[in-house]
Design an enzyme around this catalytic site. Structure first.
Site, short mmCIF file in Angstrom:
data_model
loop_
_atom_site.label_atom_id
_atom_site.label_comp_id
_atom_site.label_asym_id
_atom_site.label_seq_id
_atom_site.Cartn_x
_atom_site.Cartn_y
_atom_site.Cartn_z
N LYS A 123 -16.30 50.43 -63.19
CA LYS A 123 -17.79 50.97 -63.24
C LYS A 123 -17.60 52.39 -64.24
CE LYS A 123 -21.76 49.52 -61.49
NZ LYS A 123 -21.70 48.50 -61.20
N1 GLU Z 1 -23.69 46.06 -64.15
C1 GLU Z 1 -23.66 44.56 -63.36
C2 GLU Z 1 -22.55 45.17 -62.18
O1 GLU Z 1 -22.71 45.92 -60.80
C3 GLU Z 1 -22.78 43.74 -64.30
C4 GLU Z 1 -21.80 43.53 -64.55
C5 GLU Z 1 -20.96 43.07 -65.24
O2 GLU Z 1 -21.60 42.32 -66.15
O3 GLU Z 1 -19.82 43.45 -65.79
O4 GLU Z 1 -22.39 43.65 -61.70
#
Ligand code: GLU
Length: 418
Positions: A108
């Protein structure tokens, strides 16, 4: 009011993983590894502002685990981003990818900033410098960012361009959630909400409540919340309330999710939508409804409101919206929760499809994307439900059991290097 800041998300995520490992009897050495992120990066992002000044933003990228594949997860731009939060979100990404069994680890990113108060040029320059600071650590085989709170396909296009200019050729697979014109996937923008609507429908089925006419309240009307509403409505459900950071609107006879989206697009908020009465975010959470969709930030369902929640199903479109204490209260009330790592996994699932399409240079139709998403979401839901029945636990513990079993198996097979 409860002090929600006392729920440090990292501690919550670490406890969730450790407890699942404990239930599964996972080897201590593996649990210890999973309790610690593989790599934590904090970077300064000097950015030329429009007035000629230079502002230095702080950005984070955390790669929690890469045992099942490259690290995967979004980047959020928000004034309240903290490293602790980004670490928790990276751990949840590891678990999320494992729940739906796609070959990724978890990561993240976040930048402490308020994009609502910045020009497009400022956000672009900040994004490009952030990408450049991370350039050795991201890539289609290493770590693949995607959109999250207040980041968009355009943000991904800037990351893709910065990375591609540096390596000398177009590398579409370095990010997902990018515009379709430069290698994005059809259906990706709607995927988080579509996936959430699919599992909410399955949860109603489990409780023998028909989706036709089921009432839905949505807290947070960004990408995930608004699409969840639109898709549930197309399945026959009735959206009775929606809200965003400025407040909410309520209509007991049902409002039109698409009209709410259009109103927010035009005015910046759902507040003031025609034919509705005003409602606060707190009031929305405690409405009598079939499905409550928390789709904002962490900890919105906590001990100050959990006892008053009257929904039959909670489908968590947000990451970490329910505190552990609130979950206990909700369990006692018999409310059925589809937890975040399952309920919002549609986004990363179609991110996976996008990355597969990018590497094959062969693109699918929207129907194909949606069909594959439907089948992964329904199968994952069934797997988690079966685990909840087998282990006599709630859906959150069951989802963590499924996830941690997969991740620890991968760690065990690979072994600790050297
Ligand atoms: N931000 C989204 C999540 O929390 C998508 C993450 C992604 O597609 O890598 O799942």
């Amino acid at each position: 009011m409860v002090d929600v800041t006392s729920y440090a998300p990292r501690a919550v995520a670490t406890t969730q993983i450790s407890q699942a490992a404990g239930r599964l009897g996972v080897d201590d050495a593996i649990v210890e590894k999973l309790r610690h992120p593989k790599r934590i990066m904090e970077v300064s992002i000097p950015t030329k502002m429009d007035d000629g000044s230079v502002k230095v933003f702080t950005g984070y990228r955390v790669q929690h685990n890469m045992d099942r594949g490259p690290a995967k997860g979004g980047i959020r731009y928000h004034p309240q981003v903290t490293m602790d939060e980004v670490i928790a979100l990276s751990m949840w990404m590891t678990c999320k990818c494992a729940v739906v069994n796609i070959p990724y680890g978890g990561a993240k990113g976040g930048v402490i900033c308020n994009p609502k108060e910045m020009s497009d040029g400022e956000v672009e320059r900040m994004t490009r410098r952030f990408t450049s600071e991370l350039i050795d650590f991201i890539g289609p085989e290493k770590d693949i960012p995607a959109p999250d709170v207040y980041t968009t396909p355009q943000t991904m296009a800037w990351i893709l361009d910065t990375y591609s200019m540096n390596v000398g050729h177009l590398v579409p697979g370095v990010v997902t959630g990018k515009p379709v014109e430069i290698g994005g996937s059809l259906g990706r923008n709607e995927a988080t909400g579509r996936g959430c609507a699919i599992v909410a429908r399955e949860a109603l089925k489990t409780l023998r409540i028909g989706v036709d006419g089921a009432t839905v309240a949505i807290q947070g009307f960004g990408n995930a919340g608004s699409v969840t509403g639109r898709v549930l409505q197309s399945m026959g459900a009735k959206v009775i309330a929606v809200s965003d950071s400025r407040g909410g609107v309520y209509s007991p006879t049902g409002l039109d999710a698409a009209a709410a989206e259009a109103h927010k697009e035009e005015s910046g908020s759902v507040v003031g939508l025609k034919g509705c009465s005003a409602i606060t975010n707190e009031e929305l959470l405690t409405l009598d409804c079939d499905v409550l969709v928390p789709a904002a930030l962490e900890n919105s369902i906590n001990t100050s409101n959990a006892a008053d929640i009257r929904a039959r199903v909670i489908a968590e479109a947000a990451n970490g919206p329910t505190t552990p204490d609130a979950q206990t209260i909700i369990d006692e009330k018999g409310i059925f929760v589809v937890p975040d790592i399952l309920a919002n996994a549609g986004g990363v699932t179609v991110s996976y499809f996008e990355w597969v399409q990018d590497s094959a240079r062969f693109f699918w139709t929207e129907e194909e994307v949606n069909q594959r998403l439907e089948s992964i979401m329904v199968n994952s839901y069934k797997e988690v439900l079966a685990e909840a029945e087998r282990s006599n636990c709630n859906m959150r513990d069951a989802a963590f059991n499924v996830a941690v079993a997969r991740v620890s198996k991968a760690v065990a097979l690979r072994g600790i290097y050297p």
